[in-house]
Write a protein that holds these residues in place. Structure first.
Motif, PDB file in Angstrom:
ATOM      1  N   GLU A 101       0.836  -1.372  -0.168  1.00  0.00           N
ATOM      2  CA  GLU A 101      -0.082   0.056   0.064  1.00  0.00           C
ATOM      3  C   GLU A 101       0.875   1.110  -0.035  1.00  0.00           C
ATOM      4  O   GLU A 101       1.961   0.963   0.680  1.00  0.00           O
ATOM      5  N   PRO A 102       0.534   2.408  -0.764  1.00  0.00           N
ATOM      6  CA  PRO A 102       1.476   3.757  -0.696  1.00  0.00           C
ATOM      7  C   PRO A 102       1.605   3.974   0.730  1.00  0.00           C
ATOM      8  O   PRO A 102       0.850   4.265   1.633  1.00  0.00           O
ATOM      9  N   GLY A 103       2.984   4.187   0.923  1.00  0.00           N
ATOM     10  CA  GLY A 103       3.269   4.866   2.249  1.00  0.00           C
ATOM     11  C   GLY A 103       3.349   3.731   3.435  1.00  0.00           C
ATOM     12  O   GLY A 103       3.777   4.072   4.517  1.00  0.00           O
ATOM     13  N   ALA A 104       3.083   2.524   3.047  1.00  0.00           N
ATOM     14  CA  ALA A 104       3.402   1.348   4.205  1.00  0.00           C
ATOM     15  C   ALA A 104       4.226   0.372   3.645  1.00  0.00           C
ATOM     16  O   ALA A 104       4.820   0.090   2.537  1.00  0.00           O
ATOM     17  N   VAL A 105       4.670  -0.144   4.878  1.00  0.00           N
ATOM     18  CA  VAL A 105       5.804  -1.329   4.667  1.00  0.00           C
ATOM     19  C   VAL A 105       5.181  -2.571   3.871  1.00  0.00           C
ATOM     20  O   VAL A 105       4.157  -2.985   4.226  1.00  0.00           O
ATOM     21  N   PRO A 106       5.550  -3.226   2.620  1.00  0.00           N
ATOM     22  CA  PRO A 106       4.950  -4.296   2.070  1.00  0.00           C
ATOM     23  C   PRO A 106       4.989  -5.481   3.223  1.00  0.00           C
ATOM     24  O   PRO A 106       5.591  -5.763   3.951  1.00  0.00           O
ATOM     25  N   LYS A 107       3.672  -6.147   3.141  1.00  0.00           N
ATOM     26  CA  LYS A 107       3.178  -7.096   3.846  1.00  0.00           C
ATOM     27  C   LYS A 107       3.479  -8.500   3.348  1.00  0.00           C
ATOM     28  O   LYS A 107       2.796  -8.597   2.082  1.00  0.00           O
ATOM     29  N   ALA A 108       4.186  -9.475   3.767  1.00  0.00           N
ATOM     30  CA  ALA A 108       4.046 -10.994   3.159  1.00  0.00           C
ATOM     31  C   ALA A 108       2.795 -11.675   3.560  1.00  0.00           C
ATOM     32  O   ALA A 108       2.486 -11.668   4.550  1.00  0.00           O
ATOM     33  N   LEU A 109       2.389 -12.086   2.462  1.00  0.00           N
ATOM     34  CA  LEU A 109       1.101 -13.011   2.607  1.00  0.00           C
ATOM     35  C   LEU A 109       1.305 -14.305   2.739  1.00  0.00           C
ATOM     36  O   LEU A 109       0.199 -15.122   2.950  1.00  0.00           O
ATOM     37  N   GLY A 110       2.594 -15.055   2.727  1.00  0.00           N
ATOM     38  CA  GLY A 110       3.044 -16.137   2.745  1.00  0.00           C
ATOM     39  C   GLY A 110       2.916 -16.750   1.245  1.00  0.00           C
ATOM     40  O   GLY A 110       2.817 -16.070   0.202  1.00  0.00           O
ATOM     41  N   GLU A 111       3.215 -18.070   1.270  1.00  0.00           N
ATOM     42  CA  GLU A 111       3.407 -18.628  -0.163  1.00  0.00           C
ATOM     43  C   GLU A 111       2.050 -19.208  -0.769  1.00  0.00           C
ATOM     44  O   GLU A 111       1.135 -19.606  -0.049  1.00  0.00           O
TER      45      GLU A 111
END
Length: 378
Positions: A101-111
């Motif tokens: 998301e703009p301005g946020a740290v990328p979030k890992a959703l898993g494999e």
């Protein structure tokens, strides 16, 4: 595939929506698939693609994916954010899906272990998504790049069928450059085709589905409007002669010992519509007859042709094959769908239900087959 232990449930990404004119039907199909997936056996990650191509995290809420009061659903209504985007890795060595998301740290959703693509039409059913998944090394339900592309393009589909000796009806293709260079000459080709095969004829986009952009044309006065409607969906279009007879459909499903055909279905004449168009299929719920009232010989023949079409186009997983049973008793193949609708009233699941494979079993079989199939050349 990622390593699995006895406690690991395979993770299924159900990808739906997309940029084609069949966006809404894809959402409806996804709702039915999400409802049927065995949650004790699989983890599920719904990913919707908006009409402008953004991959969005969406609510896992099948009830909101249905057609309600003739209103069609969309990914935009289901997305958890108006800006967030899901990113699939193009790296076979790891399958970590990331959400940004703009301005946020990328979030890992898993494999993700397997993708169930329920996109209809261009930018999803036509080999484009399948190519992305091949690059990513992620197994997926359904046909590969070539078969998906052939199954989407009615021009090349008919050429493949003809080369394998399968019966197709008369048709003429108008390519984009041909129309743009000299519309009057292209139009004359159509008029000459009508002079040879007679009116009415059908004008169709070459690479659309769900009866989008198709017009039945009774004479010259309606031709230009029909061409414009077809080209609104696809710059390449084709004309087909009217084949009098019965509309018969047959499902093909890949089993361990190879593809098998379902009992066939018949699409009866639709009295409120000029032909079996989008409204008849999805809004007014025209009912098909399953199994089709055919003789044993006719049933065996259409099943044989359906499997032959599956093999001719190098399909995998599933196909719905559509035929005309002509007044002379001969079958003509109209088209195949490599990712047929899975809506509650769709013919493909209904045919397999009558053949002894329930809707949840159908979904499970497709996922299991995809998990066992490698990506790449096969």
């Amino acid at each position: 595939m990622s390593s699995q232990t006895s406690s690991h449930k395979p993770r299924v990404a159900v990808v739906f929506g997309g940029r084609s004119s069949e966006h809404a039907i894809s959402v409806v199909t996804a709702g039915a698939v999400l409802r049927a997936i065995d949650r004790d056996k699989y983890d599920v990650l719904p990913i919707g693609i908006t009409t402008d191509g953004r991959w969005a995290l969406t609510a896992d809420d099948p009830e909101r994916m249905a057609i309600t009061d003739r209103r069609l659903p969309s990914v935009a209504e289901l997305a958890e954010s108006t800006e967030g985007a899901v990113v699939l890795p193009v790296d076979p060595s790891h399958r970590e899906v990331v959400y940004t998301e703009p301005g946020a740290v990328p979030k890992a959703l898993g494999e993700v272990d397997v993708v169930f693509p329920v996109l209809h039409g261009p930018y999803g059913e036509d080999g484009t998504l399948q190519g992305l998944l091949e690059l990513s090394g992620v197994p997926y339900v359904g046909s590969g790049v070539l078969a998906s592309a052939v199954g989407q393009d009615k021009d090349y589909m008919k050429r493949v069928f003809t080369s394998f000796g399968l019966p197709v009806g008369p048709y003429e293709v108008i390519r984009p450059r041909e129309w743009e260079k000299d519309p009057s000459a292209a139009r004359k080709k159509i008029v000459d085709f009508a002079a040879e095969h007679g009116w009415p004829l059908f004008v169709k986009p070459a690479r659309a589905g769900s009866s989008m952009g198709i017009s039945k044309v009774d004479g010259l006065a309606d031709l230009d409007e029909a061409i414009e409607e077809a080209r609104r969906h696809d710059p390449k279009f084709l004309v087909e002669s009217l084949l009098s007879g019965r509309e018969i459909e047959c499902g093909v499903l890949e089993f361990e010992d190879g593809p098998r055909a379902s009992v066939p279905a018949e699409i009866p004449p639709v009295t409120a519509h000029d032909f079996y168009d989008f409204e008849a299929k999805y809004i007014d719920s025209a009912a098909g007859i399953v199994p089709a009232p055919l003789t044993a010989e006719q049933t065996a023949k259409v099943q044989e042709l359906a499997v032959a079409a599956f093999e001719a186009a190098s399909c995998e997983g599933l196909v719905r094959a559509d035929f005309f049973l002509q007044d002379n008793g001969e079958f003509v193949i109209n088209e195949i769908n490599t990712l047929p609708g899975f809506t509650p009233i769709s013919m493909y699941p209904r045919m397999w239900q009558e053949s002894g494979v329930s809707y949840p079993e159908l979904i499970d079989r497709l996922l299991e087959a995809a998990l066992q199939r490698s990506t790449g050349l096969r």
